[in-house]
Scaffold this motif. Structure first.
Motif, PDB file in Angstrom:
ATOM      1  N   PHE A 163       1.114  -1.316  -0.008  1.00 59.74           N
ATOM      2  CA  PHE A 163      -0.032  -0.021   0.079  1.00 59.74           C
ATOM      3  C   PHE A 163       1.003   1.155   0.040  1.00 59.74           C
ATOM      4  O   PHE A 163       2.132   1.171   0.524  1.00 59.74           O
ATOM      5  N   PRO A 164       0.303   2.457  -0.398  1.00 54.99           N
ATOM      6  CA  PRO A 164       1.004   3.561  -0.396  1.00 54.99           C
ATOM      7  C   PRO A 164       1.778   3.866   1.019  1.00 54.99           C
ATOM      8  O   PRO A 164       1.112   3.834   1.936  1.00 54.99           O
ATOM      9  N   ASN A 165       3.060   4.605   0.856  1.00 53.28           N
ATOM     10  CA  ASN A 165       3.744   4.741   2.115  1.00 53.28           C
ATOM     11  C   ASN A 165       4.135   3.457   2.895  1.00 53.28           C
ATOM     12  O   ASN A 165       4.576   3.795   4.026  1.00 53.28           O
ATOM     13  N   SER A 166       3.891   2.381   2.479  1.00 52.58           N
ATOM     14  CA  SER A 166       4.295   1.391   3.146  1.00 52.58           C
ATOM     15  C   SER A 166       5.950   0.939   3.163  1.00 52.58           C
ATOM     16  O   SER A 166       6.172   0.026   3.815  1.00 52.58           O
ATOM     17  N   ALA A 167       6.846   1.581   2.338  1.00 53.85           N
ATOM     18  CA  ALA A 167       8.181   1.398   2.305  1.00 53.85           C
ATOM     19  C   ALA A 167       8.729   2.926   2.917  1.00 53.85           C
ATOM     20  O   ALA A 167       9.029   3.799   1.911  1.00 53.85           O
ATOM     21  N   VAL A 168       8.913   3.155   3.961  1.00 57.87           N
ATOM     22  CA  VAL A 168       9.464   4.660   4.406  1.00 57.87           C
ATOM     23  C   VAL A 168      11.043   4.212   4.354  1.00 57.87           C
ATOM     24  O   VAL A 168      11.678   3.191   4.824  1.00 57.87           O
ATOM     25  N   LEU A 169      11.738   5.313   3.957  1.00 53.54           N
ATOM     26  CA  LEU A 169      13.229   5.287   3.814  1.00 53.54           C
ATOM     27  C   LEU A 169      13.773   6.463   4.455  1.00 53.54           C
ATOM     28  O   LEU A 169      13.382   7.693   4.121  1.00 53.54           O
ATOM     29  N   THR A 170      15.015   6.302   5.022  1.00 58.47           N
ATOM     30  CA  THR A 170      15.830   7.651   5.477  1.00 58.47           C
ATOM     31  C   THR A 170      16.700   7.936   4.110  1.00 58.47           C
ATOM     32  O   THR A 170      16.373   7.461   3.023  1.00 58.47           O
ATOM     33  N   LYS A 171      17.333   9.068   4.350  1.00 61.94           N
ATOM     34  CA  LYS A 171      18.156   9.488   3.064  1.00 61.94           C
ATOM     35  C   LYS A 171      19.310   8.273   3.099  1.00 61.94           C
ATOM     36  O   LYS A 171      19.658   7.502   4.070  1.00 61.94           O
ATOM     37  N   PHE A 172      19.752   8.162   1.963  1.00 62.06           N
ATOM     38  CA  PHE A 172      20.976   7.086   1.584  1.00 62.06           C
ATOM     39  C   PHE A 172      22.222   7.641   1.987  1.00 62.06           C
ATOM     40  O   PHE A 172      22.406   8.912   2.075  1.00 62.06           O
ATOM     41  N   ILE A 173      23.168   7.061   2.671  1.00 58.18           N
ATOM     42  CA  ILE A 173      24.442   7.304   3.110  1.00 58.18           C
ATOM     43  C   ILE A 173      25.528   6.322   2.317  1.00 58.18           C
ATOM     44  O   ILE A 173      25.010   5.231   1.837  1.00 58.18           O
TER      45      ILE A 173
ATOM     46  N   GLN B  88      23.419   7.780  15.160  1.00 63.00           N
ATOM     47  CA  GLN B  88      23.152   9.008  14.260  1.00 63.00           C
ATOM     48  C   GLN B  88      21.375   8.432  13.838  1.00 63.00           C
ATOM     49  O   GLN B  88      21.288   7.692  13.185  1.00 63.00           O
ATOM     50  N   THR B  89      20.639   9.697  13.953  1.00 62.59           N
ATOM     51  CA  THR B  89      19.258   9.657  13.330  1.00 62.59           C
ATOM     52  C   THR B  89      19.550  10.124  11.847  1.00 62.59           C
ATOM     53  O   THR B  89      19.649  11.159  11.435  1.00 62.59           O
ATOM     54  N   LEU B  90      19.061   9.049  11.059  1.00 57.80           N
ATOM     55  CA  LEU B  90      19.007   9.077   9.396  1.00 57.80           C
ATOM     56  C   LEU B  90      17.887   9.791   9.094  1.00 57.80           C
ATOM     57  O   LEU B  90      17.591  10.354   8.088  1.00 57.80           O
ATOM     58  N   GLY B  91      16.643   9.686   9.778  1.00 54.29           N
ATOM     59  CA  GLY B  91      15.414   9.960   9.457  1.00 54.29           C
ATOM     60  C   GLY B  91      14.420   9.921  10.477  1.00 54.29           C
ATOM     61  O   GLY B  91      14.510   9.297  11.483  1.00 54.29           O
ATOM     62  N   ASP B  92      13.054  10.765  10.332  1.00 48.68           N
ATOM     63  CA  ASP B  92      12.029  10.496  11.137  1.00 48.68           C
ATOM     64  C   ASP B  92      10.941  11.013  10.651  1.00 48.68           C
ATOM     65  O   ASP B  92      10.866  11.605   9.586  1.00 48.68           O
ATOM     66  N   CYS B  93       9.656  10.582  11.290  1.00 46.30           N
ATOM     67  CA  CYS B  93       8.455  10.831  10.575  1.00 46.30           C
ATOM     68  C   CYS B  93       7.329  10.904  11.725  1.00 46.30           C
ATOM     69  O   CYS B  93       7.625  10.112  12.810  1.00 46.30           O
ATOM     70  N   THR B  94       6.187  11.279  11.393  1.00 44.52           N
ATOM     71  CA  THR B  94       5.103  11.134  12.337  1.00 44.52           C
ATOM     72  C   THR B  94       3.959  10.307  11.524  1.00 44.52           C
ATOM     73  O   THR B  94       3.775  10.690  10.371  1.00 44.52           O
TER      74      THR B  94
END
Length: 208
Positions: free
Chosen positions: A111-121, A198-204
């Motif tokens: 479903f939409p938004n079911s693959a959440v990703l941080t930025k790539f390093i 290190q926090t690479l990403g976050d969301c609510t």
């Protein structure tokens, strides 16, 4: 995110996670895929998930990005050009019903938004990855932590298996499996994805 092509996901790649969901530990890699519409970058924003299809579980994972076409015998350190931390969101009630019917998991996983990703390093190499944990915080509390040393099937096996059965090329990504500790999300939950300290990403989370 626009450069991502295929999204491969590895199920049951940590023994304790397989056991917590009362699944058998696989004897060969167990893969499924998600459509690109499932992608969402964790960059501090709201991520909208369906609120009317039962429980939604988080599953934090190390994600690797393929940087060149696969050639037989190529090593992970030579084909992977980046890594991220991701969440494979799962409609758990839907998945349980699909399992009972021996149906594919796509409705529960794609479903939409079911693959959440941080930025790539930059990818630190396989040995470098083994020295660092990835983790998920929910509302400031650590709910999952993993290390690729505990995988059933290592990164080399996953790359070779994906290439053999599906093809593997530049822009493809692989969600490499989740450790134990998966659980539900609720409306308003704040999620943070960590690589080491290190926090690479976050969301609510916004259930709609």
């Amino acid at each position: 995110m626009n450069s991502i092509r295929n999204i491969y996901c590895v199920g049951r790649n940590y023994a304790l996670h397989a056991k917590e969901l009362q699944n058998e530990v696989p004897t060969a890699p167990f893969l499924f895929s998600k459509p690109t519409h499932a992608l969402a970058e964790a960059k501090g924003q709201e991520v909208i998930l369906p609120g009317d299809r039962g429980s939604i579980h988080f599953e934090v994972e190390l994600v690797i990005r393929i940087g060149r076409p696969y050639e037989k015998g190529i090593k992970v350190d030579d084909i992977v050009d980046g890594m991220a931390v991701g969440i494979d969101f799962t409609l758990r009630d839907v998945q349980n019903e699909l399992k009972k019917k021996s149906y594919p998991w796509l409705l529960a996983k794609g479903f939409p938004n079911s693959a959440v990703l941080t930025k790539f390093i930059a990818f630190p190499g396989v040995e470098g990855c083994k020295t660092t944990n990835f983790a998920l915080l929910k509302n400031g509390e650590q709910v999952q932590v993993g290390n690729i040393q505990n995988m059933i099937f290592d990164l080399q096996t996953l790359v070779d298996y994906s290439a053999l059965h599906f093809g593997l090329g530049e822009g493809d990504i692989i969600f490499t499996g989740t450790p134990e500790g998966v659980g539900p999300v609720s409306d308003g939950d704040r999620l943070a994805l960590l690589w080491g300290e290190q926090t690479l990403g976050d969301c609510t989370i916004k259930l709609s």
